[in-house]
Write a protein that holds these residues in place. Structure first.
Motif, PDB file in Angstrom:
ATOM      1  N   GLN A  95       0.794  -1.219   0.000  1.00 26.55           N
ATOM      2  CA  GLN A  95       0.000   0.000   0.000  1.00 26.55           C
ATOM      3  C   GLN A  95       0.830   1.275   0.000  1.00 26.55           C
ATOM      4  O   GLN A  95       0.347   2.329  -0.413  1.00 26.55           O
ATOM      5  N   VAL A  96       2.086   1.180   0.467  1.00 24.10           N
ATOM      6  CA  VAL A  96       2.910   2.393   0.584  1.00 24.10           C
ATOM      7  C   VAL A  96       4.189   2.298  -0.247  1.00 24.10           C
ATOM      8  O   VAL A  96       4.386   3.069  -1.198  1.00 24.10           O
ATOM      9  N   LEU A  97       5.070   1.351   0.098  1.00 22.55           N
ATOM     10  CA  LEU A  97       6.401   1.335  -0.503  1.00 22.55           C
ATOM     11  C   LEU A  97       6.375   0.971  -1.980  1.00 22.55           C
ATOM     12  O   LEU A  97       6.968   1.677  -2.806  1.00 22.55           O
ATOM     13  N   PHE A  98       5.732  -0.124  -2.323  1.00 24.41           N
ATOM     14  CA  PHE A  98       5.761  -0.551  -3.725  1.00 24.41           C
ATOM     15  C   PHE A  98       5.123   0.483  -4.658  1.00 24.41           C
ATOM     16  O   PHE A  98       5.670   0.746  -5.741  1.00 24.41           O
ATOM     17  N   VAL A 126      11.964   2.159   3.318  1.00 26.83           N
ATOM     18  CA  VAL A 126      12.876   1.028   3.123  1.00 26.83           C
ATOM     19  C   VAL A 126      13.563   0.663   4.438  1.00 26.83           C
ATOM     20  O   VAL A 126      13.693  -0.516   4.784  1.00 26.83           O
ATOM     21  N   HIS A 127      13.990   1.673   5.173  1.00 24.23           N
ATOM     22  CA  HIS A 127      14.653   1.412   6.452  1.00 24.23           C
ATOM     23  C   HIS A 127      13.715   0.661   7.403  1.00 24.23           C
ATOM     24  O   HIS A 127      14.125  -0.291   8.080  1.00 24.23           O
ATOM     25  N   VAL A 128      12.461   1.074   7.441  1.00 25.88           N
ATOM     26  CA  VAL A 128      11.476   0.404   8.298  1.00 25.88           C
ATOM     27  C   VAL A 128      11.303  -1.048   7.864  1.00 25.88           C
ATOM     28  O   VAL A 128      11.261  -1.964   8.694  1.00 25.88           O
ATOM     29  N   ASP A 169      14.620  -7.933   9.693  1.00 27.89           N
ATOM     30  CA  ASP A 169      15.489  -8.482  10.745  1.00 27.89           C
ATOM     31  C   ASP A 169      14.656  -9.195  11.807  1.00 27.89           C
ATOM     32  O   ASP A 169      15.057 -10.243  12.327  1.00 27.89           O
ATOM     33  N   GLU A 170      13.502  -8.625  12.117  1.00 28.29           N
ATOM     34  CA  GLU A 170      12.619  -9.261  13.096  1.00 28.29           C
ATOM     35  C   GLU A 170      12.080 -10.587  12.555  1.00 28.29           C
ATOM     36  O   GLU A 170      11.982 -11.574  13.290  1.00 28.29           O
ATOM     37  N   PHE A 205      15.319  -3.075  -3.110  1.00 21.73           N
ATOM     38  CA  PHE A 205      15.577  -1.824  -2.386  1.00 21.73           C
ATOM     39  C   PHE A 205      16.834  -1.134  -2.903  1.00 21.73           C
ATOM     40  O   PHE A 205      16.853   0.099  -3.082  1.00 21.73           O
ATOM     41  N   ARG A 206      17.897  -1.899  -3.132  1.00 21.79           N
ATOM     42  CA  ARG A 206      19.146  -1.299  -3.602  1.00 21.79           C
ATOM     43  C   ARG A 206      18.945  -0.610  -4.954  1.00 21.79           C
ATOM     44  O   ARG A 206      19.457   0.487  -5.195  1.00 21.79           O
TER      45      ARG A 206
END
Length: 219
Positions: free
Chosen positions: A135-138, A153-155, A161-162, A213-214
């Protein structure tokens, strides 16, 4: 191929490398920025042997898609249609199977007590994560605003990692996903399903962290 290359680089540019790394227990997603030599050293593996395995796997998987070379919209579509959909489909089944195993075998050695609850917690976190991406990043990336997506991206990477830590907990709860000799067919099928979940989630995170992301941040 060079053992000083990172796991992420090798998994991105050599078809089949991700499968080899998974078989050897090498974290190519969240830990993908370590060199192959460093990662092998931590697990007591010979980098040359692992590279030879990658070469053999690449010969078989030579028609696999190089997602670092494909258009970003195609990569996003693949991630959503394959990995996101699979997570939505398989997690409820795994939760039900885990609950059944715990209920029927709670007094037996090796029973994965707490597994169903952990999987339910994972599912809640994963579904929230997938919604944020879809809904947001893509949409930001598809609109050509990837350079502005540093924050989202950081989030997502923190949440990846979680997810990785949750996979480690799955290993702990299930005795490294090895069913005991007295395990019933459902118990064995559950652990096979968990192994597939782990492998696919690692591939999924790798494609996002190390490829999508990169590329999006510099597009």
């Amino acid at each position: 191929m060079n053992p000083t290359a990172t796991l992420a680089e090798l998994a991105t540019t050599h078809p089949g490398a991700a499968s080899v790394f998974y078989r050897h227990g090498l974290d190519f997603c969240c830990g993908g920025r370590r060199s192959l030599a460093e990662a092998c050293g931590a697990r007591g593996l010979d980098p040359a042997t692992v590279l030879a395995d990658v070469e053999r796997e690449a010969a078989v998987a030579d028609h696999a898609r190089r997602w670092d070379l494909e258009p970003l919209p195609d990569l996003i579509e693949y991630i959503v249609d394959v990995y996101h959909q699979r997570l939505r489909e398989t997690l409820p089944d795994l939760i039900r199977m885990a609950a059944k195993v715990e209920m029927k075998h709670e007094d037996k050695p090796g029973c994965p007590r707490g597994l169903a609850l952990h999987l339910a917690t994972m599912r809640e976190a994963v579904l929230e994560h997938l919604d944020k991406e879809e809904q947001v990043l893509f949409p930001m990336i598809l609109r050509g605003h990837g350079r502005l997506a540093v924050g989202p991206v950081h989030v997502m990477e923190i949440e990846h990692d979680e997810h990785g830590r949750n996979l480690q907990e799955l290993r702990r709860l299930t005795g490294d996903m090895q069913p005991p000799d007295h395990a019933c067919p459902t118990w064995r099928a559950l652990y096979l399903g968990l192994q597939q979940l782990e492998r696919e989630l690692m591939e999924h995170i790798h494609l996002e962290n190390n490829v999508l992301f990169r590329r999006a941040l510099v597009a």
